[in-house]
Design a protein around this motif. Sequence first.
Motif, PDB file in Angstrom:
ATOM      1  N   TYR A  79       8.423  42.108 -49.145  1.00  0.00           N
ATOM      2  CA  TYR A  79       8.978  43.352 -49.674  1.00  0.00           C
ATOM      3  C   TYR A  79       8.541  43.532 -51.123  1.00  0.00           C
ATOM      4  O   TYR A  79       8.539  42.573 -51.910  1.00  0.00           O
ATOM      5  N   PRO A  80       8.126  44.746 -51.516  1.00  0.00           N
ATOM      6  CA  PRO A  80       7.505  44.947 -52.829  1.00  0.00           C
ATOM      7  C   PRO A  80       8.420  44.708 -54.031  1.00  0.00           C
ATOM      8  O   PRO A  80       7.924  44.572 -55.153  1.00  0.00           O
ATOM      9  N   VAL A  81       9.728  44.654 -53.836  1.00  0.00           N
ATOM     10  CA  VAL A  81      10.642  44.308 -54.930  1.00  0.00           C
ATOM     11  C   VAL A  81      11.055  42.850 -54.725  1.00  0.00           C
ATOM     12  O   VAL A  81      11.870  42.553 -53.842  1.00  0.00           O
ATOM     13  N   PRO A  82      10.481  41.908 -55.493  1.00  0.00           N
ATOM     14  CA  PRO A  82      10.719  40.482 -55.226  1.00  0.00           C
ATOM     15  C   PRO A  82      12.190  40.090 -55.206  1.00  0.00           C
ATOM     16  O   PRO A  82      12.585  39.203 -54.438  1.00  0.00           O
ATOM     17  N   ALA A  83      13.015  40.738 -55.999  1.00  0.00           N
ATOM     18  CA  ALA A  83      14.437  40.379 -56.029  1.00  0.00           C
ATOM     19  C   ALA A  83      15.131  40.653 -54.699  1.00  0.00           C
ATOM     20  O   ALA A  83      16.181  40.062 -54.406  1.00  0.00           O
ATOM     21  N   LEU A  84      14.551  41.534 -53.888  1.00  0.00           N
ATOM     22  CA  LEU A  84      15.134  41.866 -52.595  1.00  0.00           C
ATOM     23  C   LEU A  84      14.448  41.144 -51.443  1.00  0.00           C
ATOM     24  O   LEU A  84      14.910  41.222 -50.306  1.00  0.00           O
ATOM     25  N   ALA A  85      13.366  40.455 -51.741  1.00  0.00           N
ATOM     26  CA  ALA A  85      12.583  39.791 -50.695  1.00  0.00           C
ATOM     27  C   ALA A  85      13.158  38.420 -50.362  1.00  0.00           C
ATOM     28  O   ALA A  85      13.694  37.720 -51.226  1.00  0.00           O
ATOM     29  N   LYS A  86      13.047  38.042 -49.097  1.00  0.00           N
ATOM     30  CA  LYS A  86      13.419  36.716 -48.611  1.00  0.00           C
ATOM     31  C   LYS A  86      14.858  36.340 -48.987  1.00  0.00           C
ATOM     32  O   LYS A  86      15.141  35.222 -49.380  1.00  0.00           O
ATOM     33  N   GLN A  87      15.740  37.305 -48.858  1.00  0.00           N
ATOM     34  CA  GLN A  87      17.162  37.098 -49.137  1.00  0.00           C
ATOM     35  C   GLN A  87      17.931  36.945 -47.831  1.00  0.00           C
ATOM     36  O   GLN A  87      17.733  37.723 -46.893  1.00  0.00           O
ATOM     37  N   THR A  88      18.797  35.953 -47.761  1.00  0.00           N
ATOM     38  CA  THR A  88      19.708  35.824 -46.627  1.00  0.00           C
ATOM     39  C   THR A  88      20.882  36.758 -46.863  1.00  0.00           C
ATOM     40  O   THR A  88      21.605  36.625 -47.855  1.00  0.00           O
ATOM     41  N   ILE A  89      21.052  37.726 -45.970  1.00  0.00           N
ATOM     42  CA  ILE A  89      22.080  38.745 -46.158  1.00  0.00           C
ATOM     43  C   ILE A  89      22.981  38.819 -44.929  1.00  0.00           C
ATOM     44  O   ILE A  89      22.587  38.460 -43.820  1.00  0.00           O
ATOM     45  N   TRP A  90      24.190  39.340 -45.155  1.00  0.00           N
ATOM     46  CA  TRP A  90      25.192  39.428 -44.099  1.00  0.00           C
ATOM     47  C   TRP A  90      25.780  40.850 -44.065  1.00  0.00           C
ATOM     48  O   TRP A  90      26.926  41.076 -44.462  1.00  0.00           O
ATOM     49  N   PRO A  91      25.006  41.825 -43.562  1.00  0.00           N
ATOM     50  CA  PRO A  91      25.494  43.216 -43.562  1.00  0.00           C
ATOM     51  C   PRO A  91      26.313  43.605 -42.332  1.00  0.00           C
ATOM     52  O   PRO A  91      26.982  44.625 -42.336  1.00  0.00           O
ATOM     53  N   TYR A  92      26.223  42.849 -41.251  1.00  0.00           N
ATOM     54  CA  TYR A  92      26.938  43.127 -40.005  1.00  0.00           C
ATOM     55  C   TYR A  92      26.558  44.504 -39.437  1.00  0.00           C
ATOM     56  O   TYR A  92      27.402  45.362 -39.202  1.00  0.00           O
ATOM     57  N   THR A  93      25.274  44.688 -39.199  1.00  0.00           N
ATOM     58  CA  THR A  93      24.770  45.885 -38.531  1.00  0.00           C
ATOM     59  C   THR A  93      23.420  45.584 -37.924  1.00  0.00           C
ATOM     60  O   THR A  93      22.679  44.743 -38.447  1.00  0.00           O
ATOM     61  N   ASP A  94      23.095  46.265 -36.827  1.00  0.00           N
ATOM     62  CA  ASP A  94      21.732  46.185 -36.297  1.00  0.00           C
ATOM     63  C   ASP A  94      20.926  47.428 -36.651  1.00  0.00           C
ATOM     64  O   ASP A  94      19.758  47.532 -36.305  1.00  0.00           O
ATOM     65  N   LEU A  95      21.570  48.397 -37.347  1.00  0.00           N
ATOM     66  CA  LEU A  95      20.938  49.668 -37.734  1.00  0.00           C
ATOM     67  C   LEU A  95      20.425  50.458 -36.529  1.00  0.00           C
ATOM     68  O   LEU A  95      19.645  51.390 -36.683  1.00  0.00           O
ATOM     69  N   ALA A  96      20.890  50.100 -35.353  1.00  0.00           N
ATOM     70  CA  ALA A  96      20.439  50.766 -34.129  1.00  0.00           C
ATOM     71  C   ALA A  96      21.453  51.817 -33.687  1.00  0.00           C
ATOM     72  O   ALA A  96      22.615  51.821 -34.110  1.00  0.00           O
ATOM     73  N   LEU A  97      20.996  52.694 -32.817  1.00  0.00           N
ATOM     74  CA  LEU A  97      21.858  53.694 -32.204  1.00  0.00           C
ATOM     75  C   LEU A  97      22.548  53.098 -30.976  1.00  0.00           C
ATOM     76  O   LEU A  97      21.934  52.361 -30.203  1.00  0.00           O
ATOM     77  N   HIS A  98      23.815  53.463 -30.809  1.00  0.00           N
ATOM     78  CA  HIS A  98      24.568  53.032 -29.621  1.00  0.00           C
ATOM     79  C   HIS A  98      25.424  54.195 -29.127  1.00  0.00           C
ATOM     80  O   HIS A  98      25.919  55.001 -29.911  1.00  0.00           O
ATOM     81  N   ASP A  99      25.602  54.250 -27.817  1.00  0.00           N
ATOM     82  CA  ASP A  99      26.516  55.213 -27.203  1.00  0.00           C
ATOM     83  C   ASP A  99      27.937  54.776 -27.535  1.00  0.00           C
ATOM     84  O   ASP A  99      28.391  53.719 -27.112  1.00  0.00           O
ATOM     85  N   MET A 100      28.643  55.599 -28.318  1.00  0.00           N
ATOM     86  CA  MET A 100      29.991  55.249 -28.749  1.00  0.00           C
ATOM     87  C   MET A 100      31.070  55.988 -27.970  1.00  0.00           C
ATOM     88  O   MET A 100      32.247  55.952 -28.347  1.00  0.00           O
ATOM     89  N   GLY A 101      30.679  56.661 -26.901  1.00  0.00           N
ATOM     90  CA  GLY A 101      31.665  57.277 -26.036  1.00  0.00           C
ATOM     91  C   GLY A 101      31.973  58.714 -26.392  1.00  0.00           C
ATOM     92  O   GLY A 101      31.584  59.237 -27.441  1.00  0.00           O
ATOM     93  N   GLU A 102      32.704  59.376 -25.508  1.00  0.00           N
ATOM     94  CA  GLU A 102      32.992  60.796 -25.662  1.00  0.00           C
ATOM     95  C   GLU A 102      33.950  61.070 -26.812  1.00  0.00           C
ATOM     96  O   GLU A 102      33.899  62.135 -27.448  1.00  0.00           O
ATOM     97  N   GLY A 103      34.827  60.124 -27.129  1.00  0.00           N
ATOM     98  CA  GLY A 103      35.799  60.342 -28.190  1.00  0.00           C
ATOM     99  C   GLY A 103      35.174  60.558 -29.545  1.00  0.00           C
ATOM    100  O   GLY A 103      35.712  61.305 -30.370  1.00  0.00           O
ATOM    101  N   LEU A 104      34.048  59.920 -29.809  1.00  0.00           N
ATOM    102  CA  LEU A 104      33.355  60.063 -31.088  1.00  0.00           C
ATOM    103  C   LEU A 104      32.171  61.012 -31.011  1.00  0.00           C
ATOM    104  O   LEU A 104      31.500  61.238 -32.025  1.00  0.00           O
ATOM    105  N   ALA A 105      31.896  61.555 -29.850  1.00  0.00           N
ATOM    106  CA  ALA A 105      30.697  62.374 -29.673  1.00  0.00           C
ATOM    107  C   ALA A 105      30.788  63.668 -30.476  1.00  0.00           C
ATOM    108  O   ALA A 105      31.850  64.294 -30.565  1.00  0.00           O
TER     109      ALA A 105
END
Length: 500
Positions: free
Chosen positions: A396-422
Motif C-alpha cells: 500500500y502506497p502509504v507505509p503507515a497503513l501497510a502490513k497492519q494487523t487490523i480488526w474491523p469486523y467486516t467483509d465489505l461485501a454485500l449481503h441479503d439482509m431481508g425484507e425488513g431492511l430492504a
Amino acid sequence: MNKIQNKKYLAVSFLFISLLASLSACDSSGSESAGLQLQNRPVEVPAFDLSEQQPAGGITHKRLYASYLYPGEKLSSKQKLDFWTGFSFFRDPWVAAPSATANRDGLGPLFNTRSCIACHTAGSRAKIDEEGHILPLSLVVRLGSKDASITTVDPIYGGQIQPRAISYRLTDAALVKKSPYTNNVGEAWLDKRYDKIPGSFVDGESYELLKPSYQLTKLAYGELAAHIGLSVRLAPNIFGMGLLNAINTADLLSQEDINDSDGNGISAKYNRVPNVITGTIEVGRFGFKAKQPNLHQQVAAAFRDDIGITNSSFPDESCTNTQMACNHAAEYGGHSLADLEIPDNRLDYTVTFNELLGVPPARNLKSQTVQAGRKLFYQLQCQQCHRPSYVTDAEYPVPALAKQTIWPYTDLALHDMGEGLADGVYEFNANGREWRTAPLWGIGLQQYTTGQQRFLHDGRARTISEAILWHGGEAEPAKQAYVALNKQQRDALVKFVKAI
C-alpha cells in the motif's frame, strides 16, 4: 422456488436449527458445556490475540479520546501536520460564491449541508433528524431505480435529494436579461414516521423496534420518475477508512461466494463499480451499498453531492438540465462552470485526513463477560459476514497503513439482509435487499463521543440489540439464535460488540 434458492433455504434452515440446539448446551455465561456443532462441523472459537486490543495496528489511537477525530499514534510529524490541515477542510463551513473567503466558497447551488463535520459529528454520526416533516440534515435521501432493467437516475433530481439551495439576487442588468431564473430552491422536504413493532425474546423479555417510513414532500421540480425509489441513509462513521482502503482486493474477493457454493447460507457478493478517474470497473468498498471503489472517490463524491463542491473527480454541478435556476445560480456564483471549486491539493489534504483518521483502542476485552460475549459472537457465526481481521496490503502506497494487523469486523461485501431492511433500490450490482457489512470497530463509543447511538443504514436502531434484531435474510438464523439466548448471554454479546 428454483433449485439454488431451495438449496440456500434448506441450508439456512438447518443452520438455524443447529444453532438453537447447540446453544441449549451452553451454560448461562455463554461458555460451552458441550461441543458446539454447526452443520456437523465444530464451531471454532479462535484463541484471543493480543493484537485485538489495538484494532487499527499502528493507526490505533494512543488513548481513549472524547472524539474519533484524532490521527493514528504511529504517524510521522509530517503526516500529523497533513492530517490537521485536512481536518480544517473537513471542519470549516463552505459559503456561496462570490465571497471574500475564496478558499471556502463554491457552496451549492444545491446542497445537503455546509461542512463535512455537520453530518459526521466527532467523526461519527450526527444527531439523527427528528420524526415528522423535516428539512433533513444528517439524513441523506438517495434516489435509485426500483427496476433492475432501468439503470438511469431520476431525470430531474439525479441520484440524491439536496434539500437546501443558495439564494442570490441579480443586480447586473445584463445578467438579469440573460438569466430570468431567480427561484433557486431546495429540492424537497422529507416526511419521516416510525411505527412501533413489539416483540419478545424466548426468555420472555420484551423489546420494541422502530420501523421507519419515508415520503418526499414539497418537491420543487415535479414528481419523481415512476421507476425511482428512496433510500434514506444516516451519515456513517468515518474512522479507520484508510485501513479499509488498504486491504488487498484479492483478500476481499477470496471471500466472495455469490451462489453459496459451500452451503453455509451466506452469499457474500462484491459490488462492481466505476473508478471515475481511470474508467475501469473495480470492487466497491465504501458507502452503504459499496458504491465507491476507493477512499479518494468517496470523499470527492461527498464534496460534490453533499456540499455542492465540484472537483477533478466530479467536475459537473449536480444540477440537472431541467433545473434552470440551479444552473444559473452556479454561473452567477463567480465561477465558470468549467472551474473546480476545490483544487486537487485541498482535496488531497481532506482525503489524507480521512485516510489517517485513527480507531479507538478496544476496551476491557479480557474481562470474563466480554470474553463470554466474544465466544458467542463466533458461536452464532457473526464472523461469517463481520470478518474480524485482516493484514493490510504490504505494498500500500502509504507505509503507515501497510502490513497492519487490523480488526474491523467486516467483509465489505454485500449481503441479503431481508425484507425488513430492504429499500427496494438498486445501486450498480447491489439489489434492494443487499447492504454492505458495516465495520463494528469503535461503534460502542458512539454514545460517549456524540451523546447518541444509532445503528444501521438509516439509524433506525437505537441499540446494538435492536440492530441485531433487524437482521434478516442471510443473517436470519444468527438473529433467531440471538433471540433464543438468555438475558445474561445477550448482554455479554452486546458488551463484546461495544468493547471492540
